[in-house]
Design a protein around this motif. Sequence first.
Motif, PDB file in Angstrom:
ATOM      1  N   THR A 175      -7.287  -5.716  -6.570  1.00 36.29           N
ATOM      2  CA  THR A 175      -6.629  -4.782  -7.482  1.00 36.29           C
ATOM      3  C   THR A 175      -6.552  -5.407  -8.871  1.00 36.29           C
ATOM      4  O   THR A 175      -6.717  -6.621  -9.030  1.00 36.29           O
ATOM      5  CB  THR A 175      -5.210  -4.438  -7.005  1.00 36.29           C
TER       6      THR A 175
ATOM      7  N   LEU B 146      -9.824   4.434  -1.180  1.00 32.25           N
ATOM      8  CA  LEU B 146      -9.700   3.032  -1.566  1.00 32.25           C
ATOM      9  C   LEU B 146      -8.508   2.330  -0.930  1.00 32.25           C
ATOM     10  O   LEU B 146      -8.474   1.095  -0.881  1.00 32.25           O
ATOM     11  CB  LEU B 146      -9.572   2.924  -3.095  1.00 32.25           C
TER      12      LEU B 146
ATOM     13  N   THR C 175      -7.470  -2.047   0.040  1.00 34.27           N
ATOM     14  CA  THR C 175      -6.784  -2.697  -1.070  1.00 34.27           C
ATOM     15  C   THR C 175      -6.128  -4.004  -0.645  1.00 34.27           C
ATOM     16  O   THR C 175      -5.451  -4.072   0.377  1.00 34.27           O
ATOM     17  CB  THR C 175      -5.705  -1.756  -1.639  1.00 34.27           C
TER      18      THR C 175
ATOM     19  N   ARG D  62       0.824  -1.200   0.000  1.00 32.23           N
ATOM     20  CA  ARG D  62       0.000   0.000   0.000  1.00 32.23           C
ATOM     21  C   ARG D  62       0.864   1.258   0.000  1.00 32.23           C
ATOM     22  O   ARG D  62       0.446   2.313  -0.484  1.00 32.23           O
ATOM     23  CB  ARG D  62      -0.944  -0.009   1.203  1.00 32.23           C
TER      24      ARG D  62
ATOM     25  N   ILE E 296     -12.933   2.302  -9.593  1.00 33.30           N
ATOM     26  CA  ILE E 296     -12.540   3.563  -8.963  1.00 33.30           C
ATOM     27  C   ILE E 296     -13.348   4.708  -9.552  1.00 33.30           C
ATOM     28  O   ILE E 296     -13.664   4.731 -10.743  1.00 33.30           O
ATOM     29  CB  ILE E 296     -11.027   3.832  -9.151  1.00 33.30           C
TER      30      ILE E 296
ATOM     31  N   ARG F 174      -4.895   0.678 -11.709  1.00 31.91           N
ATOM     32  CA  ARG F 174      -4.562  -0.181 -10.566  1.00 31.91           C
ATOM     33  C   ARG F 174      -5.758  -0.596  -9.717  1.00 31.91           C
ATOM     34  O   ARG F 174      -5.819  -1.694  -9.198  1.00 31.91           O
ATOM     35  CB  ARG F 174      -3.533   0.531  -9.676  1.00 31.91           C
ATOM     36  N   TYR F 175      -6.712   0.312  -9.536  1.00 32.11           N
ATOM     37  CA  TYR F 175      -7.865   0.042  -8.672  1.00 32.11           C
ATOM     38  C   TYR F 175      -9.083  -0.345  -9.508  1.00 32.11           C
ATOM     39  O   TYR F 175      -9.375   0.278 -10.531  1.00 32.11           O
ATOM     40  CB  TYR F 175      -8.219   1.280  -7.840  1.00 32.11           C
TER      41      TYR F 175
END
Length: 754
Positions: free
Chosen positions: A449, A440, A444, A406, A467, A463-464
């Motif tokens: 992801t 977010l 995670t 993270r 989103i 990446r998310y």
Amino acid sequence: MANQEPPNPSYTVFDHFVLAQSCKDVQRYFAELCHHLEVDPQDYQTFYSKLKEKLNYWKAKALWVKLDKRAAHPDYQNGNVCAKNKCLVLGAGPCGLRTAIELALLGAQVVVLEKRESFARNNVLHLWPYTICDLRGLSAKKFYGKFCTGALDHISIRQLQLILLKVALLLGVEVHTGVEFRGLQEPSGNTGWTAKLHPESHPAGTFQFDVFISAGGGRYVPDGFKRKELRGKLAIGITANFINRRTAAEAQVAEISGVARIYNQKFFQDLLTETGIDLENIVYYKDDTHYFVMTAKKKSLLKKGVIKQDYSDAEQLLAASNVDREAMLRYAHDAARFSTGYQLPDMQFAQNHAGRPDVAMFDFTCMHRAENASIVRERRGKKLLIGLVGDCLVEPFWPLGTGIARGFLASLDTAWMVRSWGLGKAPLEVLAQRESVYQLLSQTTPENTCKNYSAYSINPTTRYNQIKLTSIQVNQVKHLYDVEDPRESNRPSQKQNNKPRMRRDSTGFDELLKWCQQHTGGYQGVKVKDLTQSWRSGLALCALIHNFRPHLIDMASLEESNTVHNNQLAFSVLESELGIPPVMSASDMATRGQIDKLSMVLYLTQVRNAFSKRTLPKEPQAPVTVYKPSAFSRTQSVVFFLNKLKHNSLQRRKEKLASRREAKQREMGDEEDQISSLSAPEVSPRPDPDPEPDLNCSSLTGNCEECYFCGQRVYVLERISTEGKFFHRSCFTCHQCGTTLRLGGYTFSQDTDF
């Protein structure tokens, strides 16, 4: 035979630079390389291209290919998007250096400050799959040949810092070690934002910047950021590092990716019988050192003499004066030997940065996270974008291995924010988008992801999953834009409202201060002059409680020097008697460089309201239940709201518990098929189709809070906390539709008062 041409000295220096194994050597060989090639690293805009041109070495070319591929991503716009921005990054840890690399790729001038002069952290980090892919794209394998070879998916913090330092230097980042950051210096005259440094004469003190990124760890959080604390029941972790001589015998010893008591009871029972050591879990990784991490039971530590005296307060329990260090070394040594089947020969402790055996014991159940990830401060017409990354943004819960994973995500998110800043977007738009992405981060995991790791970039949408970059609106982040003079702001609404609001706030602060002074006057050693520093020793807060409830505090027994104890005592009393949760940990209150004024005002206002709303008895009587105020005026609404949720979710919870028990009994029926890992600090569990083990922290601590709704135990990994209570996530649901509620995402109905 003719004499061979002598090797190019720059090639030799480059080889030394690539293989350097200390921070000082990396910096020294880099300076030599620049001298030989006659390139100036301070010419950040052209440095990398000139370095490539002059270092025509086949070993370097493979490195340039990797870095060129990264730099060619459209997000960076060929390094032009932030060419006019100057960025100061505090901290040369992995997250600070990773952020600096992205800012350099965006074309910004980047300066990194680091207080320490060496990289000496031996602890090993587990890497999520995307972090491995990310580091390979930055040529980690070129600098550290053993990087993630075979099935290995971990690396020591020190090695990771060295890799990132080398990449940062090659991209034109200035890195200054042995420099202490002492705060921001506001603009004056023609000078913009600068930093107060020690030593004061350091040349970085004249560097003017418009972006400041704090990666200085959990101890340093800039003014303007509020932090939340999550504290569970006590769980004691021990880390130990042993010298890795890289012999054939050592290579044969198998690593332990994670053994937890609940899934292998025989192992831990044999350990207890043979050594007297009682653990909940243990992990062993082999890297620069033989690295062990374990969770020990307090009773076992007391019995083995590691902890001298039992205290209910974790700060006192694990204080250096209450720990027998020699006994702790024996404890870690014996646990490591047993867990590896006595196969590791000649186990000798590695040294830490202080030259002592690298063994540490800590309470990992207290974590902090910032309420917001960014602010903008404007003084004399000069704007400063401030962002957080690393532990000062979100402290990791180590069994999930979230720290570096993270942490890198936050670094990429922060780079995207700076990109928007460089593109000239309005400050409030930049802040709103950054806070939208920050929502977010804490949820995670490797599972939720995007799986196309090679497509990851600083753009959060790569990446998310699912989103929404506009989930936070501009009007919700106005408080994060701090403008000193409203006439210099481009926000018309502030021109009308700023001064009156400041007068009202100032009056409110003065009234609160006078109230505190009135009720603490006359106590020895207590003199309340302000709403921050006067409360550091804890005596003023204890005096305030004693004034209303003298039977709860023995003022004569308190010592001004014992600040942690005083603060912990006051916090505990206010939480147990009035339901007011602590504003911060007792140690932070006592040792933090600056105490956030708004946090203290919020806390003291709750105390004043609680004491003012009822006449509290002077002698012990029936317990007084006062729930945490919601915006200081909605206690009844909160209680009614929680009770309605409790009534509506209890039946659903009973049904789920019944099915859980049946599933658990089936799992426990075959231990060998259920052995699973509970990972070490910075160690994440491997993807598993059945996530149930991750939702049970009984292997961390046997003492867990009870869910306010169903009354059953709620473990750290499956709980949420709000309104001063703990809940199972599955219990905290809407009373109308049964949907799981999000923190901050519920509201009270005007008609039903909840």
